[in-house]
Motif scaffolding. Sequence first.
Motif, PDB file in Angstrom:
ATOM      1  N   PHE A 187       6.973 -12.832   3.823  1.00  0.00           N
ATOM      2  CA  PHE A 187       6.846 -12.378   2.449  1.00  0.00           C
ATOM      3  C   PHE A 187       6.375 -13.508   1.561  1.00  0.00           C
ATOM      4  O   PHE A 187       6.753 -14.658   1.756  1.00  0.00           O
ATOM      5  CB  PHE A 187       8.195 -11.883   1.910  1.00  0.00           C
ATOM      6  N   VAL A 247      15.733  -0.233  -1.380  1.00  0.00           N
ATOM      7  CA  VAL A 247      15.584  -1.524  -2.049  1.00  0.00           C
ATOM      8  C   VAL A 247      16.749  -1.646  -3.015  1.00  0.00           C
ATOM      9  O   VAL A 247      16.958  -0.770  -3.858  1.00  0.00           O
ATOM     10  CB  VAL A 247      14.259  -1.627  -2.831  1.00  0.00           C
ATOM     11  N   THR A 274       9.906   5.120   0.109  1.00  0.00           N
ATOM     12  CA  THR A 274       8.825   4.160   0.320  1.00  0.00           C
ATOM     13  C   THR A 274       7.854   4.213  -0.840  1.00  0.00           C
ATOM     14  O   THR A 274       7.671   5.252  -1.472  1.00  0.00           O
ATOM     15  CB  THR A 274       8.105   4.417   1.656  1.00  0.00           C
ATOM     16  N   PHE A 321       7.205  -1.965  -2.429  1.00  0.00           N
ATOM     17  CA  PHE A 321       7.946  -1.993  -1.165  1.00  0.00           C
ATOM     18  C   PHE A 321       7.556  -0.757  -0.353  1.00  0.00           C
ATOM     19  O   PHE A 321       7.860   0.367  -0.744  1.00  0.00           O
ATOM     20  CB  PHE A 321       9.454  -1.968  -1.440  1.00  0.00           C
ATOM     21  N   GLN A 343      16.380  -8.151   6.450  1.00  0.00           N
ATOM     22  CA  GLN A 343      15.587  -7.382   5.487  1.00  0.00           C
ATOM     23  C   GLN A 343      16.098  -7.720   4.079  1.00  0.00           C
ATOM     24  O   GLN A 343      16.748  -6.924   3.413  1.00  0.00           O
ATOM     25  CB  GLN A 343      15.662  -5.891   5.767  1.00  0.00           C
ATOM     26  N   TRP A 398       8.119  -3.583   3.968  1.00  0.00           N
ATOM     27  CA  TRP A 398       9.578  -3.718   3.849  1.00  0.00           C
ATOM     28  C   TRP A 398      10.198  -3.161   5.117  1.00  0.00           C
ATOM     29  O   TRP A 398      10.442  -1.968   5.246  1.00  0.00           O
ATOM     30  CB  TRP A 398      10.019  -2.964   2.604  1.00  0.00           C
ATOM     31  N   SER A 429       1.764  -5.728  -2.144  1.00  0.00           N
ATOM     32  CA  SER A 429       2.342  -4.712  -1.273  1.00  0.00           C
ATOM     33  C   SER A 429       3.105  -5.398  -0.144  1.00  0.00           C
ATOM     34  O   SER A 429       2.543  -6.227   0.574  1.00  0.00           O
ATOM     35  CB  SER A 429       1.235  -3.831  -0.700  1.00  0.00           C
ATOM     36  N   LEU A 430       4.394  -5.083  -0.018  1.00  0.00           N
ATOM     37  CA  LEU A 430       5.232  -5.673   1.030  1.00  0.00           C
ATOM     38  C   LEU A 430       5.529  -4.635   2.104  1.00  0.00           C
ATOM     39  O   LEU A 430       5.900  -3.507   1.788  1.00  0.00           O
ATOM     40  CB  LEU A 430       6.560  -6.151   0.453  1.00  0.00           C
ATOM     41  N   TRP A 477       7.652   1.136   3.540  1.00  0.00           N
ATOM     42  CA  TRP A 477       8.360   1.067   4.813  1.00  0.00           C
ATOM     43  C   TRP A 477       8.243   2.359   5.593  1.00  0.00           C
ATOM     44  O   TRP A 477       8.072   3.428   5.035  1.00  0.00           O
ATOM     45  CB  TRP A 477       9.835   0.753   4.581  1.00  0.00           C
ATOM     46  N   CYS A 532      17.770  -4.553   1.765  1.00  0.00           N
ATOM     47  CA  CYS A 532      17.974  -3.184   2.204  1.00  0.00           C
ATOM     48  C   CYS A 532      19.465  -3.020   2.477  1.00  0.00           C
ATOM     49  O   CYS A 532      20.062  -3.822   3.207  1.00  0.00           O
ATOM     50  CB  CYS A 532      17.172  -2.884   3.465  1.00  0.00           C
ATOM     51  N   SER A 574       8.181   0.553  -6.568  1.00  0.00           N
ATOM     52  CA  SER A 574       7.540  -0.623  -7.166  1.00  0.00           C
ATOM     53  C   SER A 574       8.437  -1.247  -8.220  1.00  0.00           C
ATOM     54  O   SER A 574       9.198  -0.551  -8.909  1.00  0.00           O
ATOM     55  CB  SER A 574       6.180  -0.271  -7.760  1.00  0.00           C
TER      56      SER A 574
END
Length: 111
Positions: free
Chosen positions: A41, A61, A81, A53, A109, A29, A26-27, A55, A99, A84
């Motif tokens: 990261f 993304v 958000t 991702f 980003q 973002w 899990s990031l 956010w 992004c 995946s």
Amino acid sequence: FVMFRSFVLLLTFLTSLDFSNGETVSLAWVDPDTDDPAPPFQNKFKVGDTIVFNWPGVHNVAFHPNGGCDKTDAQILGSSTGYSYTVVEDDIGQKTFACDIGDHCSKGQII
């Protein structure tokens, strides 16, 4: 690594083909200049790993085949958000995600 409140990392996909041991990563973002703190990261993933991702606010993304923030030939992959991405064998090597909202990529980003 984090430098000047921004970070730029390329994803390196390892050659491991063991799909059974794929991890979910899990990031957070985020735009490092706005949504600090920006966590570092993980930049190495293996085939079978799923990158999620997450956010706050407005982000997306995008896959950037040029490896930088140039939007030429960029493909939007997700605009909500929780998007995946599961690493597949064709991803072995380097792949860049960014992004494409405003100047978020140039602010750091991008992985």
